[in-house]
Design a protein around this motif. Structure first.
Motif, short mmCIF file in Angstrom:
data_model
loop_
_atom_site.label_atom_id
_atom_site.label_comp_id
_atom_site.label_asym_id
_atom_site.label_seq_id
_atom_site.Cartn_x
_atom_site.Cartn_y
_atom_site.Cartn_z
N GLY A 288 3.95 7.73 -1.51
CA GLY A 288 3.66 6.75 -2.55
C GLY A 288 3.70 5.35 -1.97
N GLY A 289 3.83 4.35 -2.85
CA GLY A 289 3.90 2.98 -2.40
C GLY A 289 2.55 2.37 -2.14
N ARG A 290 2.58 1.09 -1.79
CA ARG A 290 1.34 0.36 -1.55
C ARG A 290 0.72 0.76 -0.22
N LEU A 291 -0.58 0.54 -0.13
CA LEU A 291 -1.27 0.77 1.13
C LEU A 291 -0.84 -0.30 2.14
N SER A 292 -0.62 0.11 3.36
CA SER A 292 -0.23 -0.82 4.41
C SER A 292 -1.47 -1.33 5.14
N ARG A 293 -1.28 -2.32 5.99
CA ARG A 293 -2.41 -2.81 6.78
C ARG A 293 -3.02 -1.70 7.65
N PRO A 294 -2.20 -0.88 8.35
CA PRO A 294 -2.79 0.24 9.11
C PRO A 294 -3.56 1.21 8.21
N ASP A 295 -3.05 1.44 6.98
CA ASP A 295 -3.79 2.30 6.05
C ASP A 295 -5.18 1.74 5.80
N ARG A 296 -5.23 0.44 5.55
CA ARG A 296 -6.52 -0.20 5.23
C ARG A 296 -7.44 -0.21 6.45
N GLN A 297 -6.88 -0.37 7.62
CA GLN A 297 -7.69 -0.31 8.83
C GLN A 297 -8.27 1.10 9.01
N ARG A 298 -7.48 2.10 8.66
CA ARG A 298 -7.96 3.49 8.74
C ARG A 298 -9.06 3.72 7.72
#
Length: 312
Positions: free
Chosen positions: A3-13
């Protein structure tokens, strides 16, 4: 699922997977997230064609700071006009609507401006209002406004009590959008018709262009609501003229005989061609010289029936 917010690495992926052509559900599986999380993330940050990880992360942080400030105990929650009771959800929807418009071919800034106008209570905003809401330069707004005015989707009005203009969305904006698409399809059909004349109706290129012309022409007529009563009468008149002539006639010859402008004859022939049910059981045929002739619609008689009639 995490859960939780998307991280910067998530968004890069996410950005990398979008570039590889993966869909939302596939990206969601890669990240172990709900598909709805991915679709909302992409929609609110430019859509699949304009998603940038760093920009999306900065925008999320800014929204989080605004939300935190608005929730301070000493603050009074103010609902921004036109954004309903849930401003953040309304803004997210606005970006999602704009992203959909972009996917249909509208420039991104024009789509954002149109979506912003459409989702306000008044259906109108000034240039300064748009700059503030969309956080872009006045030049970007000006270019988008010019594009939308060219499509006749919005118009300008004086802003009462203020020395400036406001931009107003037409009440029938979606009908106007539909009509723009119909006009564009008609232009495609006209261009295909020119190609048939250039390459010749019997050549492979000419055959393909003729099929394109007929398909897009019928689609254009359907989108425009079909021919009017006056157009139907004109189509029947040119058909009667060809029957009476007994041989192929060019557009110019028909115009002279009927005492009509060339444009009227061209429209009548197009209506008869694009909507063949108008002149059923007759069908138009173009000769190699570009003249028009008439035939019986082939599906009305079988080969056996045709042979029997010829032999009788």
């Amino acid at each position: 699922m995490p859960g939780g917010r998307l991280s910067r690495p998530d968004r890069q992926r996410i950005a990398a997977l979008l570039a590889d052509g993966l869909g939302y559900s596939e990206i969601a599986r890669e990240l172990g997230r709900p598909t709805s999380t991915i679709s909302r993330e992409v929609a609110r940050n430019g859509g699949p064609g304009d998603y940038q990880a760093d920009r999306a992360h900065r925008a999320t942080e800014q929204r989080a700071r605004r939300t935190k400030t608005s929730q301070l105990p000493t603050a009074t929650t103010v609902v921004e006009p036109g954004y309903g009771r849930n401003p953040q959800a309304a803004q997210d929807f606005q970006e999602q609507l704009a992203a959909l418009m972009v996917q249909t071919g509208m420039p991104r800034m024009a789509a954002r401006v149109l979506s912003c106008l459409f989702t306000t209570d008044a259906g109108s905003l000034t240039s300064a209002d748009l700059v503030e809401r969309l956080r872009v330069s006045p030049a970007s707004i000006s270019n988008a406004i010019g594009y939308l005015e060219g499509l006749e989707l919005i118009h300008r009005e004086p802003d009462p009590g203020r020395r400036r203009e406001k931009y107003v969305i037409y009440d029938d904006v979606w009908l106007r959008t539909w009509q723009v698409s119909a006009r564009q399809n008609a232009m495609w059909a006209d261009t295909a018709e020119l190609g048939v004349e250039v390459f010749g109706a019997e050549t492979p290129a000419g055959v393909r262009l003729e099929e394109m012309r007929q398909f897009i022409g019928r689609l254009s007529e359907d989108m425009a609501g079909g021919p009017t009563e006056a157009a139907i009468n004109d189509a029947l008149t040119v058909t009667a003229a060809l029957i009476h002539a007994g041989r192929p006639r060019s557009t110019a010859e028909l115009a002279t005989a009927l005492d009509w402008p060339d444009e009227r004859v061209t429209r009548a022939l197009r209506d008869a061609d694009y909507t063949p049910d108008l002149i059923d059981p007759i069908a138009l045929r173009r000769t190699e010289s570009g003249a028009y002739a008439i035939d019986v619609r082939p599906e009305r008689l079988s080969d056996v029936q045709r042979a029997a009639l010829r032999d009788s």
